[in-house]
Design an enzyme around this catalytic site. Structure first.
Site, PDB file in Angstrom:
ATOM      1  N   LYS A 115       1.021  -1.292  -0.066  1.00  0.00           N
ATOM      2  CA  LYS A 115      -0.041   0.197  -0.012  1.00  0.00           C
ATOM      3  C   LYS A 115       1.024   1.225  -0.003  1.00  0.00           C
ATOM      4  CE  LYS A 115      -4.533   0.837  -0.031  1.00  0.00           C
ATOM      5  NZ  LYS A 115      -5.593   0.040  -0.347  1.00  0.00           N
TER       6      LYS A 115
HETATM    7  P1  NAD Z   1     -13.186   7.758  -3.094  1.00  0.00           P
HETATM    8  O1  NAD Z   1     -11.970   8.983  -2.949  1.00  0.00           O
HETATM    9  O2  NAD Z   1     -13.548   7.662  -4.538  1.00  0.00           O
HETATM   10  O3  NAD Z   1     -14.385   8.047  -2.232  1.00  0.00           O
HETATM   11  C1  NAD Z   1     -14.153   8.290  -0.964  1.00  0.00           C
HETATM   12  C2  NAD Z   1     -15.700   9.002  -0.457  1.00  0.00           C
HETATM   13  O4  NAD Z   1     -15.756   8.946   0.961  1.00  0.00           O
HETATM   14  C3  NAD Z   1     -15.918  10.274  -1.018  1.00  0.00           C
HETATM   15  O5  NAD Z   1     -17.228  10.182  -1.379  1.00  0.00           O
HETATM   16  C4  NAD Z   1     -15.898  11.189   0.256  1.00  0.00           C
HETATM   17  O6  NAD Z   1     -16.638  12.220   0.156  1.00  0.00           O
HETATM   18  C5  NAD Z   1     -16.284  10.392   1.381  1.00  0.00           C
HETATM   19  N1  NAD Z   1     -15.891  10.418   2.574  1.00  0.00           N
HETATM   20  C6  NAD Z   1     -14.639  10.857   3.027  1.00  0.00           C
HETATM   21  N2  NAD Z   1     -14.775  11.119   4.430  1.00  0.00           N
HETATM   22  C7  NAD Z   1     -16.040  10.695   4.789  1.00  0.00           C
HETATM   23  C8  NAD Z   1     -16.446  11.040   6.030  1.00  0.00           C
HETATM   24  N3  NAD Z   1     -15.778  11.234   7.423  1.00  0.00           N
HETATM   25  N4  NAD Z   1     -17.902  10.471   6.073  1.00  0.00           N
HETATM   26  C9  NAD Z   1     -18.408  10.220   4.978  1.00  0.00           C
HETATM   27  N5  NAD Z   1     -18.001  10.233   3.888  1.00  0.00           N
HETATM   28  C10 NAD Z   1     -16.688  10.395   3.492  1.00  0.00           C
HETATM   29  O7  NAD Z   1     -12.338   6.519  -2.587  1.00  0.00           O
HETATM   30  P2  NAD Z   1     -12.931   5.070  -2.905  1.00  0.00           P
HETATM   31  O8  NAD Z   1     -11.771   4.430  -3.892  1.00  0.00           O
HETATM   32  O9  NAD Z   1     -14.253   5.058  -3.215  1.00  0.00           O
HETATM   33  O10 NAD Z   1     -12.396   4.243  -1.472  1.00  0.00           O
HETATM   34  C11 NAD Z   1     -13.307   4.181  -0.706  1.00  0.00           C
HETATM   35  C12 NAD Z   1     -13.041   2.993   0.372  1.00  0.00           C
HETATM   36  O11 NAD Z   1     -12.991   1.780  -0.112  1.00  0.00           O
HETATM   37  C13 NAD Z   1     -11.802   3.205   1.022  1.00  0.00           C
HETATM   38  O12 NAD Z   1     -11.743   2.779   2.445  1.00  0.00           O
HETATM   39  C14 NAD Z   1     -10.725   2.363   0.181  1.00  0.00           C
HETATM   40  O13 NAD Z   1      -9.423   1.806   0.948  1.00  0.00           O
HETATM   41  C15 NAD Z   1     -11.790   1.248  -0.056  1.00  0.00           C
HETATM   42  N6  NAD Z   1     -11.358   0.485  -1.288  1.00  0.00           N
HETATM   43  C16 NAD Z   1     -11.210   1.041  -2.467  1.00  0.00           C
HETATM   44  C17 NAD Z   1     -11.081   0.251  -3.694  1.00  0.00           C
HETATM   45  C18 NAD Z   1     -11.023   0.757  -5.011  1.00  0.00           C
HETATM   46  O14 NAD Z   1     -10.905   0.157  -6.000  1.00  0.00           O
HETATM   47  N7  NAD Z   1     -10.955   1.880  -5.105  1.00  0.00           N
HETATM   48  C19 NAD Z   1     -10.842  -1.341  -3.597  1.00  0.00           C
HETATM   49  C20 NAD Z   1     -10.929  -1.748  -2.262  1.00  0.00           C
HETATM   50  C21 NAD Z   1     -11.307  -0.888  -1.012  1.00  0.00           C
END
Ligand code: NAD
Length: 441
Positions: free
Chosen positions: A113
């Site tokens: 990561k």
């Molecule tokens: P992203 O940046 O596209 O979206 C994050 C979202 O969370 C945004 O809408 C933001 O406004 C919101 N957010 C931030 N702080 C917040 C809060 N305190 N309360 C409510 N909403 C809040 O990120 P993503 O890629 O969608 O990732 C989201 C989660 O999924 C993370 O934990 C990431 O590690 C996990 N994840 C992502 C992937 C991937 O392929 N992108 C894969 C596995 C896990």
């Protein structure tokens, strides 16, 4: 939960990862004690600091990390996050989750990561490009198609991945470097279906879990009332896919706050509104709620899809969902986990629930190495198969642990969770490979 207890809770993500790991270890009686330290701690942590010319003529120094947690099952694999709160401990925990996740879904990868401490909302495209290119240059050969392969995470996207590929390709001319990073745009070796893979995997996993009858009186996604925290890549797509499968999306939120509509929101309209206004808040016809209210919303399925440590000792007791699908990484602390377990709530843990992203990243990597492009039908079919197998394996292990618990195993155990089951599976797979490869020298 009183404030005293809430304050006492450790919100360090790595501490929580360690607690999960230690809990799972209590269910394994044949692990060689000497390798425990090796299995939990990162193999390597790289810190880099570098200056960047900002648009206003100033110079700013940035701090970035890349953690390779474990690579006995294959090269490191894991996203890169841009966020002001990124720390080495957080990145280490996220890398550990990747080690366990890739083992749970049987991918030939370890866990890695990365992260850069920055606020992308305040950075221009040019600044983000310079930061990304410089970071990749600083990492040098610490990343590579057969060493450690980044992907998108919070506030990084296809464009970021394109910059990573382009920079690495400049550093290694004349080679096929596409497989150095996944989550790329389709035109430069990205896979169809990668963008929505994490959310789609969460849907497939939920469908299979419900089919197995794990949540009483909730046989399918159809008709379920769903609340989603976070409306980014994972959250907004999960809302749409669950909606298309017949669920009612009753509440969603982002970093600005949340909205609810008991009759159900149309996730596509909410996304269009967010794209125009920058937040879901204010969506016509909806009621404004706080993020705390969203977590406590009366629903069947709660999907945390934002950041870690959202469900904690001080609010876990308020959660009313019957099933929590951890689309985010580490959204529940271990103190919360205990509270939810005591309430008999089912948590589909992150290392299963959001593994669809890394599964399709693996498909992208394979396509890149073979110079192939698969079609969507093939990607979705293979993703569904992997998610089904991971859920089945987790539920089967859970049943075995539960039988052990009922027979008074060890006398000290509380009832096993799906998280315990998934982690036991992961740890056993990794430990087996460590011992099969045998220890150098
Ligand atoms: P992203 O940046 O596209 O979206 C994050 C979202 O969370 C945004 O809408 C933001 O406004 C919101 N957010 C931030 N702080 C917040 C809060 N305190 N309360 C409510 N909403 C809040 O990120 P993503 O890629 O969608 O990732 C989201 C989660 O999924 C993370 O934990 C990431 O590690 C996990 N994840 C992502 C992937 C991937 O392929 N992108 C894969 C596995 C896990």
């Amino acid at each position: 939960m009183d404030m005293q207890t809430a304050k006492a809770e450790d919100l360090d993500l790595f501490v929580n990862a360690q607690l999960q790991f230690e809990r799972a270890l209590t269910w394994i009686d044949d692990l060689k004690a000497g390798i425990v330290d090796y299995l939990i701690n990162p193999k390597r942590t790289i810190h880099v600091r570098f200056p960047i010319h900002m648009d206003d003529g100033s110079i700013k120094t940035f701090h970035g990390f890349r953690v390779l947690h474990n690579r006995v099952r294959g090269p490191g694999k894991g996203g890169i996050r841009y966020h002001p709160d990124v720390t080495a401990a957080e990145v280490s925990a996220l890398a550990a989750f990747m080690t366990w996740k890739t083992a749970v879904v049987d991918l030939p990868f370890g866990g890695g990561k990365g992260g850069i401490v920055c606020n992308p909302k305040e950075l221009s495209r040019g600044e983000l490009r310079r930061i990304t290119r410089r970071f990749v240059t600083e990492l040098g050969d610490a990343i590579g198609p057969y060493t450690d392969i980044p992907a998108p995470d919070v506030y990084t996207d296809q464009q970021t991945m394109a910059w990573i590929y382009d920079t690495f390709d400049m550093m290694h001319p004349g080679e096929n470097n596409l497989a150095v990073v996944t989550g790329k745009p389709l035109e430069i070796g990205g896979s169809v279906g990668r963008n929505e893979a994490t959310a789609r995997g969460s849907l497939y996993a939920t469908q299979q879990l419900l089919k197995r009858g794990v949540v009483a009186d909730l046989p399918a996604v159809q008709g379920a009332r769903v609340a989603v925290q976070g409306y980014g890549n994972v959250g907004s797509i999960a809302a749409r896919l669950f909606y298309e499968d017949g669920a009612r999306i009753v509440a969603v939120s982002d970093s600005h706050g949340g909205i609810s509509l008991d009759n159900g929101l149309d996730p596509n309209e909410v996304l269009a509104y967010k794209k125009e206004r920058g937040s879901v808040v204010g969506f016509p016809g909806s009621k404004e709620i706080s993020n705390e209210e969203l977590l406590a919303y009366d629903c069947d399925i709660l999907i945390p899809a934002a950041l870690e440590c959202q469900i904690r000792a001080d609010n876990a007791d308020n959660v009313r969902a019957r099933l929590i699908v951890e689309a985010a990484n580490g959204p529940s602390t271990m103190a919360a986990d205990e509270i939810l377990r005591a309430k008999n709530m089912i948590v589909l843990p992150d290392i299963v629930a959001n593994s669809g992203g890394v599964v399709v990243s693996y498909f992208e990597w394979v396509q890149n190495l073979e110079n192939q492009q698969w079609d969507l039908e093939k990607v979705e079919k293979l993703l569904r198969k992997r998610m089904k197998r991971a859920v089945d394996e987790t539920v089967d292990r859970w049943t075995v642990l539960d039988d052990k618990y009922k027979s008074g195993f060890n006398g000290t155990h509380s009832r096993p969770t799906l998280r315990d089951a998934a982690l036991v599976t992961a740890i056993k797979k990794i430990a087996t490979v460590v011992l099969q490869r045998d220890i150098w020298p």
